[in-house]
Design a protein around this motif. Structure first.
Motif, PDB file in Angstrom:
ATOM      1  N   GLU A   1       6.702   4.049   4.189  1.00 31.42           N
ATOM      2  CA  GLU A   1       5.375   3.524   3.815  1.00 31.42           C
ATOM      3  C   GLU A   1       5.135   2.230   4.595  1.00 31.42           C
ATOM      4  O   GLU A   1       5.947   1.323   4.537  1.00 31.42           O
ATOM      5  CB  GLU A   1       5.325   3.289   2.305  1.00 31.42           C
TER       6      GLU A   1
ATOM      7  N   ASN B   1      -5.033   4.829  -1.221  1.00 37.06           N
ATOM      8  CA  ASN B   1      -6.025   5.386  -2.147  1.00 37.06           C
ATOM      9  C   ASN B   1      -5.446   5.674  -3.523  1.00 37.06           C
ATOM     10  O   ASN B   1      -6.187   5.724  -4.501  1.00 37.06           O
ATOM     11  CB  ASN B   1      -6.599   6.681  -1.575  1.00 37.06           C
ATOM     12  N   THR B   2      -4.122   5.869  -3.590  1.00 37.90           N
ATOM     13  CA  THR B   2      -3.502   6.180  -4.873  1.00 37.90           C
ATOM     14  C   THR B   2      -3.967   5.213  -5.949  1.00 37.90           C
ATOM     15  O   THR B   2      -4.304   5.628  -7.051  1.00 37.90           O
ATOM     16  CB  THR B   2      -1.966   6.100  -4.755  1.00 37.90           C
TER      17      THR B   2
ATOM     18  N   THR C   1     -10.765   6.374  -8.816  1.00 48.98           N
ATOM     19  CA  THR C   1     -11.311   6.302 -10.172  1.00 48.98           C
ATOM     20  C   THR C   1     -10.619   7.283 -11.126  1.00 48.98           C
ATOM     21  O   THR C   1     -11.111   7.526 -12.225  1.00 48.98           O
ATOM     22  CB  THR C   1     -12.827   6.564 -10.156  1.00 48.98           C
TER      23      THR C   1
ATOM     24  N   LYS D   1      -6.480  13.925  -8.353  1.00 50.74           N
ATOM     25  CA  LYS D   1      -6.205  14.989  -9.326  1.00 50.74           C
ATOM     26  C   LYS D   1      -5.202  15.999  -8.793  1.00 50.74           C
ATOM     27  O   LYS D   1      -4.542  16.694  -9.552  1.00 50.74           O
ATOM     28  CB  LYS D   1      -7.502  15.719  -9.660  1.00 50.74           C
TER      29      LYS D   1
HETATM   30  C1  LIG Z   1     -12.781   4.623  -4.460  1.00 52.79           C
HETATM   31  C2  LIG Z   1     -12.087   5.957  -4.542  1.00 52.79           C
HETATM   32  C3  LIG Z   1     -12.285   6.755  -5.669  1.00 52.79           C
HETATM   33  C4  LIG Z   1     -11.649   7.988  -5.771  1.00 52.79           C
HETATM   34  N1  LIG Z   1     -11.783   8.690  -6.941  1.00 52.79           N
HETATM   35  C5  LIG Z   1     -11.072   9.828  -7.124  1.00 52.79           C
HETATM   36  C6  LIG Z   1     -11.107  10.484  -8.387  1.00 52.79           C
HETATM   37  O1  LIG Z   1     -11.755  10.036  -9.336  1.00 52.79           O
HETATM   38  N2  LIG Z   1     -10.391  11.640  -8.536  1.00 52.79           N
HETATM   39  C7  LIG Z   1      -9.660  12.163  -7.505  1.00 52.79           C
HETATM   40  O2  LIG Z   1      -9.079  13.229  -7.685  1.00 52.79           O
HETATM   41  N3  LIG Z   1      -9.574  11.524  -6.298  1.00 52.79           N
HETATM   42  C8  LIG Z   1     -10.260  10.368  -6.079  1.00 52.79           C
HETATM   43  N4  LIG Z   1     -10.175   9.706  -4.872  1.00 52.79           N
HETATM   44  C9  LIG Z   1      -9.411  10.309  -3.766  1.00 52.79           C
HETATM   45  C10 LIG Z   1      -7.907  10.053  -3.857  1.00 52.79           C
HETATM   46  O3  LIG Z   1      -7.676   8.692  -4.107  1.00 52.79           O
HETATM   47  C11 LIG Z   1      -7.230  10.480  -2.543  1.00 52.79           C
HETATM   48  O4  LIG Z   1      -7.615  11.776  -2.174  1.00 52.79           O
HETATM   49  C12 LIG Z   1      -5.699  10.483  -2.673  1.00 52.79           C
HETATM   50  O5  LIG Z   1      -5.254   9.311  -3.311  1.00 52.79           O
HETATM   51  C13 LIG Z   1      -5.075  10.593  -1.276  1.00 52.79           C
HETATM   52  O6  LIG Z   1      -3.676  10.836  -1.289  1.00 52.79           O
HETATM   53  P1  LIG Z   1      -2.564   9.664  -1.406  1.00 52.79           P
HETATM   54  O7  LIG Z   1      -2.573   9.208  -2.802  1.00 52.79           O
HETATM   55  O8  LIG Z   1      -1.292  10.187  -0.924  1.00 52.79           O
HETATM   56  O9  LIG Z   1      -3.176   8.574  -0.393  1.00 52.79           O
HETATM   57  P2  LIG Z   1      -2.746   7.061  -0.147  1.00 52.79           P
HETATM   58  O10 LIG Z   1      -2.375   6.378  -1.403  1.00 52.79           O
HETATM   59  O11 LIG Z   1      -3.844   6.456   0.665  1.00 52.79           O
HETATM   60  O12 LIG Z   1      -1.421   7.239   0.711  1.00 52.79           O
HETATM   61  C14 LIG Z   1      -1.330   7.275   2.107  1.00 52.79           C
HETATM   62  C15 LIG Z   1      -0.310   6.251   2.520  1.00 52.79           C
HETATM   63  O13 LIG Z   1       0.028   6.398   3.899  1.00 52.79           O
HETATM   64  C16 LIG Z   1       0.351   5.132   4.383  1.00 52.79           C
HETATM   65  N5  LIG Z   1       0.335   5.136   5.850  1.00 52.79           N
HETATM   66  C17 LIG Z   1      -0.748   5.281   6.663  1.00 52.79           C
HETATM   67  N6  LIG Z   1      -0.373   5.201   7.954  1.00 52.79           N
HETATM   68  C18 LIG Z   1       0.968   5.037   7.966  1.00 52.79           C
HETATM   69  C19 LIG Z   1       1.946   4.886   9.006  1.00 52.79           C
HETATM   70  N7  LIG Z   1       1.611   4.895  10.304  1.00 52.79           N
HETATM   71  N8  LIG Z   1       3.251   4.725   8.646  1.00 52.79           N
HETATM   72  C20 LIG Z   1       3.621   4.705   7.333  1.00 52.79           C
HETATM   73  N9  LIG Z   1       2.744   4.834   6.323  1.00 52.79           N
HETATM   74  C21 LIG Z   1       1.429   4.987   6.626  1.00 52.79           C
HETATM   75  C22 LIG Z   1      -0.704   4.239   3.763  1.00 52.79           C
HETATM   76  O14 LIG Z   1      -0.316   2.877   3.776  1.00 52.79           O
HETATM   77  C23 LIG Z   1      -0.825   4.814   2.362  1.00 52.79           C
HETATM   78  O15 LIG Z   1      -0.039   4.149   1.403  1.00 52.79           O
HETATM   79  C24 LIG Z   1     -10.819   8.463  -4.721  1.00 52.79           C
HETATM   80  C25 LIG Z   1     -10.625   7.671  -3.586  1.00 52.79           C
HETATM   81  C26 LIG Z   1     -11.244   6.420  -3.497  1.00 52.79           C
HETATM   82  C27 LIG Z   1     -10.994   5.572  -2.275  1.00 52.79           C
END
Ligand SMILES: Cc1cc2nc3c(=O)[nH]c(=O)nc-3n(C[C@H](O)[C@H](O)[C@H](O)COP(=O)(O)OP(=O)(O)OC[C@H]3O[C@@H](n4cnc5c(N)ncnc54)[C@H](O)[C@@H]3O)c2cc1C
Ligand SMILES: [Zn+2]
Lengths: 439, 99
Positions: free
Chosen positions: A87, A95-96, A100, A393
């Motif tokens: 990470e 986005n995690t 919302t 979700k």
């Molecule tokens: C304002 C907002 C509201 C939302 N509301 C909803 C909702 O109500 N319900 C729903 O289902 N979804 C919702 N979403 C969508 C949801 O948050 C995302 O689809 C989901 O969180 C994405 O997956 P993740 O958690 O793994 O992403 P992230 O948490 O973004 O994880 C990706 C990670 O990769 C890391 N990374 C990037 N590049 C590199 C690199 N080169 N080397 C190492 N690490 C790297 C980043 O730092 C990050 O921590 C919302 C999103 C936003 C922004």
């Protein structure tokens, strides 16, 4: 917050409870009681912070919910434990922990319903499974209809959902008012409420807990979680992946899985891949805490409102995406203004509530508003992205299916339709109109 | 909100404009000669760059004309504006911050 543990003394000061290699403490009423006796000062850190090893069987790029869930299910379901999650920042910085937190599975198409419903079923047992309270609250999700087109679409989706074994109900305007008394169903409203779909099993969950819970559970099964480690290159040899270049040196790997949400195009580009993804800012905002007023989740695609109330009493609201591409993790004010205007019409009672904070995340949007969970043209390289505005979700289901794909080098039937190839074959899964606001 | 310098009307608020995505994607001369992979590349694959990005905007609530912009997708700073059909200007070292 990551730290180096090369200095054992520093590590012990940092982490008074748990030494490297010491087993995880199971959370229960007894451990709470025991720790109460020492004023809760001796809780161990929830996961280790190891130095990267020179080589892993699997490297997961991205420590968001999806990456951590992938690591957990790789270990749990497939016995693959020589795994690192890299990470670039801190866990839950993407986005995690910016979303919302709406959880539901009432998508229109069979392919989507199947994977989101798998995810919802995993959510329902998740707190027990990972011994971490993710605070899933199945308070019901309403998707409002404001015109005849919306009504037809909604009723159709209810029928499709039921055929797929997903709980769904259609409520008329009075039914909506009964379920959510503070809503304005006046016929003279600019966007009158004509009805809504209701998924009672939908609701919200606690976002940080999802990241931390999966991290702790994966760590307990031997996965190395390495924060402050940015991947800067993907190493290949003759069309096969061999490892990654990082801000903490080269790390070899037999397989590499990219799960970087907003940065998917940037990371895929390191392996010479082009994606059908565009990154946009998406904003959310919370109000000052108020007494409980809204006991469910209300979403409206047409006017772009979604709102729920947190346990602290804050109204949690989301806006739409900014039209332009961005990696800036902030959105424009006029987008929020537009959203709040519509929100006030639906909920006149909120008119004097002050908004306290707003923020943005970067979401990776696919042309058909469906995700990609897929092998890539590079052997041993896998991608999970394109969840756009609605992937929270899907966190458990996505990790579960992606772990299968990585471990077996082939997709599970649940994620086979969500391949990169669909953009060549034309077998798109168009959830744009179907899911309305796709959160 | 962005403040965009329309080549015909001058600086206006972003809300007067519509976004058109990546610029300079030429429609293939002979679409039926393309493989599925090449067609998918034209239709769906995007650079989605982090940093200076050439993109199209339309002044839809003004002169209704399309034009190109180079904007840094991290800082949102607009680095250049130029007309349709023109080649992107050479930015030299002026790449914007935060890339
Ligand atoms: C304002 C907002 C509201 C939302 N509301 C909803 C909702 O109500 N319900 C729903 O289902 N979804 C919702 N979403 C969508 C949801 O948050 C995302 O689809 C989901 O969180 C994405 O997956 P993740 O958690 O793994 O992403 P992230 O948490 O973004 O994880 C990706 C990670 O990769 C890391 N990374 C990037 N590049 C590199 C690199 N080169 N080397 C190492 N690490 C790297 C980043 O730092 C990050 O921590 C919302 C999103 C936003 C922004
Ligand atoms: Zn103009």
């Amino acid at each position: 917050m990551a730290h180096s543990n090369s200095d054992a003394g520093a590590y012990a000061r940092w982490n008074p409870g748990r030494k490297q290699g010491e087993p995880m403490v199971k959370y229960s009423i007894f451990t709470i009681a025991r720790n109460a006796m020492t004023s809760h000062k001796n809780w161990p850190r929830q996961w280790r912070s190891p130095e990267p090893k020179p080589e892993y069987d699997v490297i997961i790029i991205g420590g968001g919910g999806h990456g951590l869930a992938t690591a957990y299910y790789l270990a749990k379901e497939h016995g693959v434990t020589n795994v690192a999650v890299l990470e670039k920042g801190w866990l839950g910085g993407g986005n995690t922990a910016r979303n919302t937190t709406i959880v539901r599975s009432n998508y229109l198409w069979d392919e989507s319903a199947a994977i989101y419903e798998k995810s919802l079923q995993l959510w329902e047992g998740l707190s027990q499974d990972i011994n971490y309270n993710v605070m899933l609250s199945q308070r019901g999700v309403l998707n409002l209809a404001h015109n005849l087109g919306d009504v037809r679409e909604g009723v159709r989706r209810v029928n499709a959902n039921r055929l797929n074994g997903v709980d769904a109900e259609w409520l008329d305007a009075d039914g909506v008012k009964e379920f959510c008394p503070i809503i304005n169903i006046s016929k003279s409203a600019r966007h009158p409420v004509l009805g809504a779909t209701l998924q009672r099993r939908g609701g919200v969950a606690r976002h940080d807990s999802v990241a931390w819970g999966f991290a702790r559970a994966a760590d307990a099964r031997g996965v190395d979680i390495i924060q402050n480690c940015e991947v800067t290159g993907i190493l290949r040899d003759g069309g096969k992946v061999t490892g990654v270049e990082t801000s903490r040196g080269t790390i070899k790997a037999k397989k590499v899985a990219m799960v970087t949400a907003g940065h998917s195009s940037v990371v895929a580009n390191m392996a010479g891949l082009r994606l059908p993804v565009e990154s946009h800012p998406l904003q959310a905002l919370v109000s000052e805490p108020i007494k409980p007023v809204i006991n469910c989740v209300v979403m409206s695609g047409a006017v772009h409102v979604y709102v729920s109330q947190s346990d602290k009493g804050e109204l949690v609201m989301g806006a739409g995406v900014d039209a332009f591409n961005s990696y800036g993790q902030r959105g424009s004010f006029h987008v929020i203004e537009h959203q709040l205007g519509a929100c006030l019409e639906l909920f006149p009672i909120f008119s004097r509530v002050r908004m306290m904070r707003s923020w943005g995340g970067i979401v990776d949007v696919c042309p058909d508003a469906s995700p990609i969970i897929s092998k890539t043209p590079v052997e041993g390289l896998y991608i999970n992205c394109g969840w756009g505005t609605g992937g929270f979700k899907a966190t458990p289901g996505s990790g579960w299916a992606f772990a299968h794909t990585v471990a077996k080098d082939e997709p599970h039937p649940l994620n086979a339709p969500f391949s990169l190839q669909r953009f060549e074959t034309g077998a798109l899964i168009d959830e744009h109109g179907a899911a309305a606001v796709a959160h | 909100m962005l403040y965009i310098d329309c080549p015909w009307c001058g600086k206006r608020n972003e809300t007067e404009f519509h976004y058109g995505g990546e610029a300079h994607i030429a429609r293939p001369e002979d679409p039926s000669a393309l493989s599925d992979e090449q067609w998918a590349d034209f239709l769906f694959m995007r650079k989605n760059l982090k940093g200076p990005y050439a993109e199209r905007w339309c002044h839809s609530n003004g002169c209704r004309r399309w034009f190109n912009v180079i904007r840094n997708t991290v800082s949102h700073e607009i680095l250049a504006v130029y007309k349709m059909g023109e080649t992107p200007p050479d930015l030299g070292p002026k790449k914007g911050e935060g890339v």
